[in-house]
Write an enzyme that holds these catalytic residues in place. Structure first.
Site, short mmCIF file in Angstrom:
data_model
loop_
_atom_site.label_atom_id
_atom_site.label_comp_id
_atom_site.label_asym_id
_atom_site.label_seq_id
_atom_site.Cartn_x
_atom_site.Cartn_y
_atom_site.Cartn_z
N ASP A 2 -14.92 0.17 -83.33
CA ASP A 2 -16.04 -0.04 -83.72
C ASP A 2 -16.55 0.74 -85.20
OD1 ASP A 2 -16.53 2.06 -81.90
OD2 ASP A 2 -18.83 0.69 -82.23
N GLU A 36 -19.69 2.61 -79.34
CA GLU A 36 -19.06 3.47 -79.73
C GLU A 36 -20.56 3.94 -80.25
OE1 GLU A 36 -19.09 8.38 -81.01
OE2 GLU A 36 -18.94 6.64 -82.51
#
Length: 379
Positions: free
Chosen positions: A70, A135
């Protein structure tokens, strides 16, 4: 020369707009490649978050590469010189959201694992990848979930390299062998609202807080240690009043944060703050949030393997550091005795026109491969 396999994979990953927590099939792409290299791949999904656990081999020691697919939102598109999700090569750099944080690292350690497995298909030990799409977000359904699952299964992790961008001036100059913990507080000091012309009928919480705040800011919380700087206290927000100039506020609210080393504990810091506030006679509420505990990997097998790999590939003498914010290493360190973070330059992470130097891609991949060789083919 830039390694074409790494560059091609980085470009494929950047082209997928995987703004947290949406993976946009980045991990599916990686799993398909890894399966061809003999990895067993498993997707662990929860709460809209995609996690990948891929392992090659069943024996120990187990070397894990960890990272996140991400990325943060790109921000205003018109501020970018090229589309953030169209990988663009320009002036010796590859531009795109995630180029540095951390799709280049992922591509580099995937190709490094492929090359290592091809050269030594019956290698000792095991190689694994742990990837998440959570994250950059709340980090609730990501790496921590996989770590809990691995712990429940009794999987023993021996070494972990997190591909966070750690380099500063040149590739390989900095590795993170630990991170400080983060402890935040939300303090509300209660007073009595009133007219400023009649202060004897009011109680000003700002005035009451001021001497306590001065002491908090001046306190030495610890002196750090060999690996960590001293713990720091910082106010991030202070608010009181109605906006009028003739009203004594009824309460004052303050947000603050500790970045703390292994020389302090969350409970110890909390107790010292409460003792200080009580000593100043404040009426208050205080809510705490532990964002992450510190972790540390002292000099040893993993740090030596990585530092030697960096020196052999680049000639750079890497420095071990614990600076910066939190990372998913804090979760992995709970189930893995040796965790270190290493990746490309971090000067443009989360910024407009995020980029990575094209010439650093092959050395980055080679450093990861050399580290595997040092750990799984010890001389």
């Amino acid at each position: 020369m830039t390694d074409s396999a790494v560059l091609a994979l980085v470009r494929e990953l950047i082209a997928r707009p995987s703004v947290t927590p949406d993976d946009v099939d980045c991990q599916l792409l990686l799993a398909q490649r890894l399966e061809q290299a003999g990895f067993r791949c498993e997707t662990i999904a929860r709460g809209g978050v995609t996690n990948l656990w891929a392992r090659r081999g069943s024996a120990g020691p187990l070397v894990v590469f960890a990272g996140h697919t991400d990325v943060v939102p790109p921000g205003p598109r018109d501020k970018w010189d090229s589309d953030p999700f169209v990988p663009t090569e320009r002036d010796g750099y590859l531009y795109g959201r995630g180029a540095a944080d951390m799709k280049s690292s992922i591509a580099a350690f995937v190709v490094a694992a492929e090359e290592f497995a091809a050269a030594d298909p019956d290698h000792a030990g095991s190689i694994a990848l742990l990837l998440t799409s959570d994250e950059e977000g709340p980090a609730v359904d990501g790496t921590v979930i996989v770590c809990n699952e691995l712990q429940a299964r009794g999987v023993q992790l021996d070494y972990c390299i997190v591909g966070e961008p750690t380099s500063s001036a040149v590739l390989g100059d900095t590795c993170k062998n630990g991170r400080r913990g983060s402890l935040s507080g939300r303090l509300t000091v209660k007073g009595i609202q009133g007219h400023v012309a009649y202060p004897h009928l009011a109680r000003n919480p700002v005035h009451q807080l001021a001497p306590a705040l001065a002491e908090l800011a001046a306190t030495e919380w610890d002196r750090g240690n060999e690996y960590f700087p001293p713990t720091t206290f910082q106010v991030s927000n202070l608010r009181a009043g109605t906006g009028a100039t003739n009203v004594v506020p009824g309460e004052a609210a303050m947000l603050f944060n500790f970045r703390f080393s292994t020389a302090s504990t969350p409970d110890g810091l909390k107790q010292r703050v409460h003792d200080l506030l009580d000593r100043h006679g404040l009426e208050y509420d205080l809510a705490w949030e532990l964002g992450g505990e510190p972790f540390l990997t002292p000099r040893g097998t993993l740090t030596d393997a990585l530092v030697d790999a960096i020196r052999a590939e680049t000639g750079v003498a890497a420095e071990l550091s614990t600076t910066g914010g939190t990372s998913d290493g804090r979760f992995i360190a709970k189930i893995c005795p040796q965790v270190i973070e290493f990746g490309p330059g971090n000067a443009t992470i989360h910024k407009v026109n995020e980029r990575i130097e094209l010439a650093s891609l092959e050395p980055l991949k080679n450093i990861y491969r050399r580290t595997l060789e040092n750990l799984l083919r010890p001389h």
